[in-house]
Design a protein around this motif. Structure first.
Motif, PDB file in Angstrom:
ATOM      1  N   CYS A  12      12.352  21.187  31.374  1.00  0.00           N
ATOM      2  CA  CYS A  12      11.142  21.251  32.189  1.00  0.00           C
ATOM      3  C   CYS A  12      11.484  21.233  33.675  1.00  0.00           C
ATOM      4  CB  CYS A  12      10.221  20.070  31.856  1.00  0.00           C
ATOM      5  SG  CYS A  12       9.416  20.187  30.253  1.00  0.00           S
ATOM      6  N   THR A  43      -1.055  24.099  39.046  1.00  0.00           N
ATOM      7  CA  THR A  43       0.011  23.401  38.337  1.00  0.00           C
ATOM      8  C   THR A  43      -0.031  21.904  38.610  1.00  0.00           C
ATOM      9  OG1 THR A  43       1.432  25.353  38.417  1.00  0.00           O
ATOM     10  CG2 THR A  43       2.502  23.251  37.982  1.00  0.00           C
ATOM     11  N   ASN A  46      -2.624  20.522  36.436  1.00  0.00           N
ATOM     12  CA  ASN A  46      -2.161  20.554  35.058  1.00  0.00           C
ATOM     13  C   ASN A  46      -1.207  19.395  34.768  1.00  0.00           C
ATOM     14  OD1 ASN A  46      -2.115  21.874  32.503  1.00  0.00           O
ATOM     15  ND2 ASN A  46      -0.089  22.652  32.963  1.00  0.00           N
ATOM     16  N   CYS A  47      -0.255  19.171  35.683  1.00  0.00           N
ATOM     17  CA  CYS A  47       0.694  18.059  35.508  1.00  0.00           C
ATOM     18  C   CYS A  47      -0.040  16.719  35.502  1.00  0.00           C
ATOM     19  CB  CYS A  47       1.733  18.078  36.625  1.00  0.00           C
ATOM     20  SG  CYS A  47       2.954  19.403  36.496  1.00  0.00           S
ATOM     21  N   TRP A  50      -1.725  16.113  32.168  1.00  0.00           N
ATOM     22  CA  TRP A  50      -0.832  15.791  31.065  1.00  0.00           C
ATOM     23  C   TRP A  50      -0.175  14.431  31.233  1.00  0.00           C
ATOM     24  CZ3 TRP A  50      -1.504  17.810  26.614  1.00  0.00           C
ATOM     25  CH2 TRP A  50      -2.008  19.111  26.500  1.00  0.00           C
ATOM     26  N   ASN A  69       6.264  15.655  33.504  1.00  0.00           N
ATOM     27  CA  ASN A  69       5.026  15.996  34.204  1.00  0.00           C
ATOM     28  C   ASN A  69       4.867  15.187  35.481  1.00  0.00           C
ATOM     29  OD1 ASN A  69       3.423  17.864  32.288  1.00  0.00           O
ATOM     30  ND2 ASN A  69       4.206  16.289  30.963  1.00  0.00           N
ATOM     31  N   ASN A 135      -3.011  25.361  30.489  1.00  0.00           N
ATOM     32  CA  ASN A 135      -1.711  25.829  30.010  1.00  0.00           C
ATOM     33  C   ASN A 135      -1.770  27.255  29.484  1.00  0.00           C
ATOM     34  OD1 ASN A 135      -0.132  23.672  30.665  1.00  0.00           O
ATOM     35  ND2 ASN A 135       0.457  23.173  28.588  1.00  0.00           N
ATOM     36  N   ASP A 224       3.304  26.651  33.679  1.00  0.00           N
ATOM     37  CA  ASP A 224       3.641  25.288  33.970  1.00  0.00           C
ATOM     38  C   ASP A 224       4.663  24.724  33.019  1.00  0.00           C
ATOM     39  OD1 ASP A 224       2.139  22.192  33.359  1.00  0.00           O
ATOM     40  OD2 ASP A 224       3.364  22.719  35.071  1.00  0.00           O
ATOM     41  N   GLU A 226       5.809  22.505  30.432  1.00  0.00           N
ATOM     42  CA  GLU A 226       5.252  21.768  29.310  1.00  0.00           C
ATOM     43  C   GLU A 226       3.757  21.696  29.321  1.00  0.00           C
ATOM     44  OE1 GLU A 226       3.683  18.087  27.548  1.00  0.00           O
ATOM     45  OE2 GLU A 226       4.359  18.036  29.563  1.00  0.00           O
ATOM     46  N   THR A 227       3.467  20.683  28.651  1.00  0.00           N
ATOM     47  CA  THR A 227       2.249  19.934  28.603  1.00  0.00           C
ATOM     48  C   THR A 227       2.721  18.536  28.616  1.00  0.00           C
ATOM     49  OG1 THR A 227       2.433  20.272  26.270  1.00  0.00           O
ATOM     50  CG2 THR A 227       0.839  21.545  27.391  1.00  0.00           C
TER      51      THR A 227
END
Length: 227
Positions: A12, A43, A46-47, A50, A69, A135, A224, A226-227
């Motif tokens: 990642c 992003t 998103n991070c 998660w 993340n 994602n 991005d 991962e999750t």
């Protein structure tokens, strides 16, 4: 399980770090030119989602996935700070506005999740669905670049190492999602990301022999980590 988590986190971080050449160019030229902050803003959200999803009060027994993340979130803010420093006045207003909206949205998600939803099942459902939406959007974002590769018969804007990192990232997290405890939310978006990365690698293999590729990845927007 711990060693597997470390391996996923390393991959990642590779995905995140390959974005850096864009910001090297911004710092060197002291101007953002045509670069857009939008993917970095998305992003960051998103991070953040998660990291929140990984908390024990949202999704039990998944805290090992949080470091990638968390570090990604910090790096996104570093990137945005660099962009903000060299952007025009209008560009700075745009970044400030979008980040304000993002903070309000994330705060609302946290408050609703913690105050209105009871139990980790409901909480992980809502946060997981929201994270998956972001994602999936990032997973399909390279489609425009892949179309350009086919049209121009050049992989100039689709760097090999970034495509490989995206594929390995999606593959690792898909494998993780299939291992106990099974996690459908991580499986969906990352399996799409793995397929997207594989298609990119196939395209690269088809067109790289033309010798038109270079290290310029400034126009490529990766998914991005991962999750």
């Amino acid at each position: 399980m711990v060693s597997a988590s470390i391996a996923r986190n390393v991959i990642c971080m590779i995905v995140v770090r390959v974005w850096n050449p864009t910001f090297y160019k911004i710092i060197k030229k002291k101007a953002v030119e045509e670069f857009k902050p939008d993917p970095y803003i998305v992003t960051a959200l998103n991070c953040a989602l998660w990291v929140f999803y990984r908390m024990p009060f949202v999704r039990p027994n998944s805290l090992l996935g949080a470091p990638s993340n968390g570090i990604g979130l910090v790096l996104e803010f570093v990137y945005l700070a660099i962009f903000f420093a060299y952007a025009s006045k209008e560009g700075r207003k745009k970044v400030a506005l979008y980040l304000t909206i993002e903070v309000i949205f994330f705060t609302a998600v946290v408050l609703v999740t913690m105050l209105a939803l009871h139990g980790t099942t409901q909480r992980s459902l809502i946060v997981g669905v929201l994270g998956n939406i972001l994602n999936v959007m990032m997973s399909v974002s390279p489609l425009t670049i892949m179309a350009k590769v086919i049209k121009t018969k050049s992989v100039k804007y689709m760097p090999f190492w970034l495509s490989l990192a995206n594929f390995l990232n999606g593959l690792c997290w898909t494998t993780y999602a299939l291992i106990h405890p099974f996690d459908i939310y991580i499986l969906i978006s990352n399996s799409i990301g793995a397929v997207s990365g594989l298609v990119q690698l196939i395209l690269y293999a088809c067109y790289c022999y033309r010798g038109e590729n270079n290290d310029d990845n400034s126009h490529y927007i990766p998914r991005d980590v991962e999750t």
